[in-house]
Motif scaffolding. Structure first.
Motif, mmCIF file in Angstrom:
data_model
loop_
_atom_site.group_PDB
_atom_site.id
_atom_site.type_symbol
_atom_site.label_atom_id
_atom_site.label_comp_id
_atom_site.label_asym_id
_atom_site.label_seq_id
_atom_site.Cartn_x
_atom_site.Cartn_y
_atom_site.Cartn_z
ATOM 1 N N GLU A 344 -14.184 -50.176 -23.591
ATOM 2 C CA GLU A 344 -12.888 -50.807 -23.316
ATOM 3 C C GLU A 344 -13.025 -52.211 -22.744
ATOM 4 O OE1 GLU A 344 -10.208 -48.718 -20.619
ATOM 5 O OE2 GLU A 344 -8.838 -48.658 -22.323
ATOM 6 N N SER A 345 -13.951 -52.370 -21.774
ATOM 7 C CA SER A 345 -14.071 -53.679 -21.123
ATOM 8 C C SER A 345 -14.457 -54.746 -22.157
ATOM 9 C CB SER A 345 -15.106 -53.614 -20.003
ATOM 10 O OG SER A 345 -16.335 -53.235 -20.553
ATOM 11 N N GLN A 346 -15.314 -54.362 -23.101
ATOM 12 C CA GLN A 346 -15.741 -55.342 -24.117
ATOM 13 C C GLN A 346 -14.579 -55.677 -25.066
ATOM 14 O OE1 GLN A 346 -19.267 -54.024 -26.124
ATOM 15 N NE2 GLN A 346 -20.468 -53.960 -24.239
ATOM 16 N N LEU A 347 -13.803 -54.644 -25.431
ATOM 17 C CA LEU A 347 -12.669 -54.909 -26.331
ATOM 18 C C LEU A 347 -11.643 -55.793 -25.646
ATOM 19 C CD1 LEU A 347 -12.353 -51.372 -27.951
ATOM 20 C CD2 LEU A 347 -13.149 -53.465 -29.045
ATOM 21 N N TYR A 348 -11.452 -55.582 -24.314
ATOM 22 C CA TYR A 348 -10.545 -56.456 -23.537
ATOM 23 C C TYR A 348 -11.046 -57.888 -23.613
ATOM 24 C CZ TYR A 348 -7.123 -53.428 -21.283
ATOM 25 O OH TYR A 348 -6.053 -52.603 -21.056
ATOM 26 N N ARG A 349 -12.370 -58.021 -23.456
ATOM 27 C CA ARG A 349 -12.969 -59.361 -23.456
ATOM 28 C C ARG A 349 -12.782 -60.034 -24.822
ATOM 29 N NH1 ARG A 349 -17.244 -62.421 -20.959
ATOM 30 N NH2 ARG A 349 -16.572 -64.504 -21.555
ATOM 31 N N LEU A 350 -12.946 -59.251 -25.867
ATOM 32 C CA LEU A 350 -12.814 -59.783 -27.228
ATOM 33 C C LEU A 350 -11.412 -60.340 -27.464
ATOM 34 C CD1 LEU A 350 -13.130 -59.963 -30.367
ATOM 35 C CD2 LEU A 350 -13.101 -57.506 -30.457
ATOM 36 N N VAL A 351 -10.398 -59.525 -27.168
ATOM 37 C CA VAL A 351 -9.026 -59.964 -27.457
ATOM 38 C C VAL A 351 -8.587 -61.045 -26.473
ATOM 39 C CG1 VAL A 351 -6.636 -59.199 -27.780
ATOM 40 C CG2 VAL A 351 -8.512 -57.711 -28.480
ATOM 41 N N SER A 352 -9.039 -60.920 -25.208
ATOM 42 C CA SER A 352 -8.603 -61.933 -24.236
ATOM 43 C C SER A 352 -9.191 -63.300 -24.560
ATOM 44 C CB SER A 352 -8.945 -61.505 -22.809
ATOM 45 O OG SER A 352 -10.311 -61.622 -22.599
ATOM 46 N N THR A 416 -16.992 -73.244 -22.439
ATOM 47 C CA THR A 416 -18.443 -73.236 -22.614
ATOM 48 C C THR A 416 -18.887 -73.223 -24.073
ATOM 49 O OG1 THR A 416 -18.391 -70.839 -22.547
ATOM 50 C CG2 THR A 416 -18.795 -71.968 -20.459
ATOM 51 N N GLY A 417 -17.968 -72.891 -24.977
ATOM 52 C CA GLY A 417 -18.365 -72.785 -26.390
ATOM 53 C C GLY A 417 -19.003 -71.437 -26.692
ATOM 54 N N LEU A 418 -18.856 -70.501 -25.758
ATOM 55 C CA LEU A 418 -19.443 -69.163 -25.984
ATOM 56 C C LEU A 418 -18.391 -68.102 -26.306
ATOM 57 C CD1 LEU A 418 -22.081 -68.993 -23.102
ATOM 58 C CD2 LEU A 418 -22.533 -69.222 -25.528
ATOM 59 N N GLY A 419 -17.106 -68.468 -26.103
ATOM 60 C CA GLY A 419 -16.019 -67.489 -26.246
ATOM 61 C C GLY A 419 -15.995 -66.787 -27.595
ATOM 62 N N LEU A 420 -16.034 -67.562 -28.690
ATOM 63 C CA LEU A 420 -15.958 -66.953 -30.022
ATOM 64 C C LEU A 420 -17.256 -66.230 -30.391
ATOM 65 C CD1 LEU A 420 -14.005 -69.594 -32.156
ATOM 66 C CD2 LEU A 420 -13.191 -67.435 -31.212
ATOM 67 N N ALA A 421 -18.397 -66.752 -29.907
ATOM 68 C CA ALA A 421 -19.683 -66.073 -30.175
ATOM 69 C C ALA A 421 -19.670 -64.689 -29.526
ATOM 70 C CB ALA A 421 -20.836 -66.905 -29.639
ATOM 71 N N ILE A 422 -19.126 -64.618 -28.305
ATOM 72 C CA ILE A 422 -19.040 -63.329 -27.602
ATOM 73 C C ILE A 422 -18.077 -62.405 -28.352
ATOM 74 C CG2 ILE A 422 -18.179 -62.220 -25.488
ATOM 75 C CD1 ILE A 422 -19.365 -64.609 -23.939
ATOM 76 N N ALA A 423 -16.921 -62.958 -28.781
ATOM 77 C CA ALA A 423 -15.922 -62.145 -29.486
ATOM 78 C C ALA A 423 -16.524 -61.557 -30.767
ATOM 79 C CB ALA A 423 -14.709 -62.997 -29.825
ATOM 80 N N LYS A 424 -17.248 -62.374 -31.501
ATOM 81 C CA LYS A 424 -17.847 -61.896 -32.757
ATOM 82 C C LYS A 424 -18.906 -60.825 -32.468
ATOM 83 C CE LYS A 424 -19.459 -63.185 -37.156
ATOM 84 N NZ LYS A 424 -18.663 -63.656 -38.208
ATOM 85 N N ALA A 425 -19.716 -61.078 -31.443
ATOM 86 C CA ALA A 425 -20.778 -60.101 -31.103
ATOM 87 C C ALA A 425 -20.158 -58.755 -30.710
ATOM 88 C CB ALA A 425 -21.644 -60.651 -29.981
ATOM 89 N N ILE A 426 -19.047 -58.802 -29.981
ATOM 90 C CA ILE A 426 -18.386 -57.543 -29.579
ATOM 91 C C ILE A 426 -17.823 -56.830 -30.815
ATOM 92 C CG2 ILE A 426 -16.456 -56.542 -28.278
ATOM 93 C CD1 ILE A 426 -16.877 -58.783 -26.196
ATOM 94 N N ALA A 427 -17.183 -57.601 -31.710
ATOM 95 C CA ALA A 427 -16.630 -56.987 -32.930
ATOM 96 C C ALA A 427 -17.743 -56.316 -33.731
ATOM 97 C CB ALA A 427 -15.931 -58.041 -33.777
ATOM 98 N N GLN A 428 -18.866 -57.018 -33.850
ATOM 99 C CA GLN A 428 -19.989 -56.444 -34.629
ATOM 100 C C GLN A 428 -20.573 -55.219 -33.936
ATOM 101 O OE1 GLN A 428 -22.437 -59.912 -35.168
ATOM 102 N NE2 GLN A 428 -21.533 -60.359 -37.157
ATOM 103 N N ARG A 429 -20.615 -55.271 -32.618
ATOM 104 C CA ARG A 429 -21.137 -54.121 -31.869
ATOM 105 C C ARG A 429 -20.276 -52.881 -32.091
ATOM 106 N NH1 ARG A 429 -22.898 -53.119 -26.169
ATOM 107 N NH2 ARG A 429 -23.892 -51.118 -26.509
ATOM 108 N N HIS A 430 -18.995 -53.111 -32.417
ATOM 109 C CA HIS A 430 -18.077 -51.989 -32.673
ATOM 110 C C HIS A 430 -17.921 -51.740 -34.175
ATOM 111 C CE1 HIS A 430 -17.160 -52.793 -28.476
ATOM 112 N NE2 HIS A 430 -16.596 -51.601 -28.423
ATOM 113 N N GLN A 431 -18.906 -52.169 -34.950
ATOM 114 C CA GLN A 431 -18.897 -52.019 -36.421
ATOM 115 C C GLN A 431 -17.674 -52.675 -37.054
ATOM 116 O OE1 GLN A 431 -19.798 -48.784 -34.777
ATOM 117 N NE2 GLN A 431 -21.777 -49.789 -34.915
ATOM 118 N N GLY A 432 -17.239 -53.754 -36.449
ATOM 119 C CA GLY A 432 -16.057 -54.437 -36.969
ATOM 120 C C GLY A 432 -16.370 -55.855 -37.400
#
Ligand code: ADP
Length: 455
Positions: A344-352, A416-432
């Motif tokens: 959940e915390s990672q999905l919150y981070r992705l959408v936020s 920082t320029g890391l926001g979208l990289a983190i979002a993509k990594a979380i999506a991939q971690r959830h097979q998305g």
């Protein structure tokens, strides 16, 4: 040793091992095949000799003379054979090929011996250097002084007067004599020689090709490792660069604070230090999060997460920021709850991260819409804004770490320029997947697609 040399050496080692293994397999299978081929030819050749000797043996035995001097009878049976110790004048017209079953008289020879091993008769084409004495060994390979080798089969002959009964060992029964059938190995040896030439010439050629292929394949194998290594190098360089600026400004603020003549301005300076410290801490936390996402090592198992609640919570959380920025933030959720399996915390981070970006890059008066819907087996979350948009040229790099479309502007806002990289990594971690559609000046649409589960 620099990285280029290291990779070159590794490639060379990989190619050498590959060539060695492939060469070994090729040699073994080549030699094995040759052996099987030669063996099969050899067996066929022996069978042929044996069959001819058998036919001759069976047709001869009933006709064998019992007299002490069998010359006359032998001349009748084999008019084309030379009789030992007599001038050999064979008349080719008398050759009764069909009766004796040998069609090619240049290939085969026959020799007849009496029971004491004295040569009685022989084909005129037998090599001259062959001894006139008997060697009763069944199979022999003979090498005349000149010409090709011969394979020879020896069988015992029993006359009609002393027939050989079945089951009786032949060495216990008095024999009439011996029949030898020999065959030239010229064709066999020529074939063997040809095979050796093919192997001798083809093998180095095949090894050369394997070496070239090994070098090329090892290059292919090293490519992703090299690219990953380069990305890692780039990442380290970028991270160092990103850390250097806030650290430098933090040190400068501390130095300035220490040199202050009065204590009056210290609290303000300390606030700056605190802000820069927080930024640094956020940057390090983001880097650690990215690393942990890539290593995919979570001690806890994934849990069912309700996306309806997540969207509602985040819209509420960002409503204040949206109001301050004069942006209309809204969301659409279906009545039916949509669940995904994850953290959940990672999905919150992705959408936020996506909502924060949408608000940040949308001018006042714009709108941000967060939408949740189920599509087949997928849960789709879209974040649409009416902001500045992202140029098409940047779409490919936008999810890379530290990438910013407008570096100056982004740095000023503390991003920082890391926001979208983190979002993509979380999506991939959830097979998305996380995808982007954007047009300059008209806004952007980020779509997160995640595999749905039934709660
Ligand atoms: P940052 O921390 O800089 O926002 P991100 O990885 O989240 O880092 O975004 C990378 C870059 O992508 C941003 O610097 C910005 O230029 C661009 N970007 C991200 N989201 C949007 C958006 N919704 N609209 C326009 N540009 C965006």
């Amino acid at each position: 040793m620099n990285s280029q040399q290291l990779f070159r050496r590794s490639r060379l080692q990989l190619a050498a091992w590959y060539a060695l293994v492939m060469g070994g397999i090729l040699s073994l299978s080549g030699l094995g095949m040759t052996h099987v081929l030669v063996q099969a030819n050899w067996v066929a050749l022996e069978r042929e000799i044996e069959s001819i000797a058998g036919t001759l043996h069976d047709s001869l035995e009933p006709m064998l003379p019992t007299s002490d001097d069998p010359t006359e009878v032998l001349q009748q049976i084999f008019p084309d054979l030379c009789i030992a110790n007599q001038p050999c004048e064979t008349n080719p017209s008398l050759i009764q090929r069909h009766t004796i079953g040998i069609s090619d008289r240049t290939t085969y020879y026959i020799r007849l011996f009496d029971s004491q091993g004295n040569l009685l008769a022989f084909s005129p084409n037998q090599p001259e250097s062959f001894p006139a004495t008997l060697n009763p060994t069944a199979w022999q390979t003979l090498q005349p002084l000149a010409g090709s080798r011969y394979r020879q089969f020896t069988t015992i002959l029993h006359s009609a007067a002393h027939p050989h009964t079945a089951g009786e060992p032949s060495h216990e029964h008095p024999s009439w004599g011996y029949l030898q059938v020999g065959r030239t190995l010229a064709a066999f040896d020529a074939e063997l020689q040809r095979l050796r030439w093919i192997l001798g010439g083809g093998f180095p050629l095949a090894l050369g090709l394997i070496a070239v292929a090994s070098w090329w394949l090892s290059g292919l194998a090293m490519q992703p490792i090299y690219q990953s290594y380069q990305r890692q190098q780039q990442f380290t360089a970028n991270a160092a660069h990103e850390l250097r600026s806030p650290l430098a400004s933090l040190l400068a603020t501390v130095e300035a604070t220490l040199r202050l003549p009065s204590q009056q301005d210290v609290p303000a300076m300390l606030h700056t230090v605190e802000r820069q410290g927080r930024r640094l801490s956020q940057l390090v936390a983001d880097l650690l999060l990215l690393t942990s996402l890539e290593q995919d090592t979570s001690p806890k198992p994934p849990q069912p997460c309700c996306l309806n609640d997540l969207i509602a919570d985040l819209t509420e959380e960002f409503s204040e920021l949206a109001t301050v920025s004069d942006i209309h933030l809204s969301n659409h959720r279906p009545d039916a709850e949509i669940y995904v399996s994850g953290y959940e915390s990672q999905l919150y981070r992705l959408v936020s991260n996506l909502i924060a970006n949408a608000i940040q890059y949308t001018p006042t008066g714009g709108a941000v819409v967060v939408n949740l819907q189920a599509q087949d087996r997928k849960a789709l979350i879209t974040i649409k804004d009416t902001g500045i948009g992202i140029p098409a040229a940047a779409h490919r790099q936008i999810f890379e770490r530290f990438y910013r479309v407008d570096c100056d502007r982004s740095r000023k806002t503390g991003s920082t320029g890391l926001g979208l990289a983190i979002a993509k990594a979380i999506a991939q971690r959830h097979q998305g997947h996380l995808t982007l559609q954007s047009e300059m000046g008209r806004g952007s649409l980020f779509t997160v697609s995640l595999p749905r589960i039934h709660s």
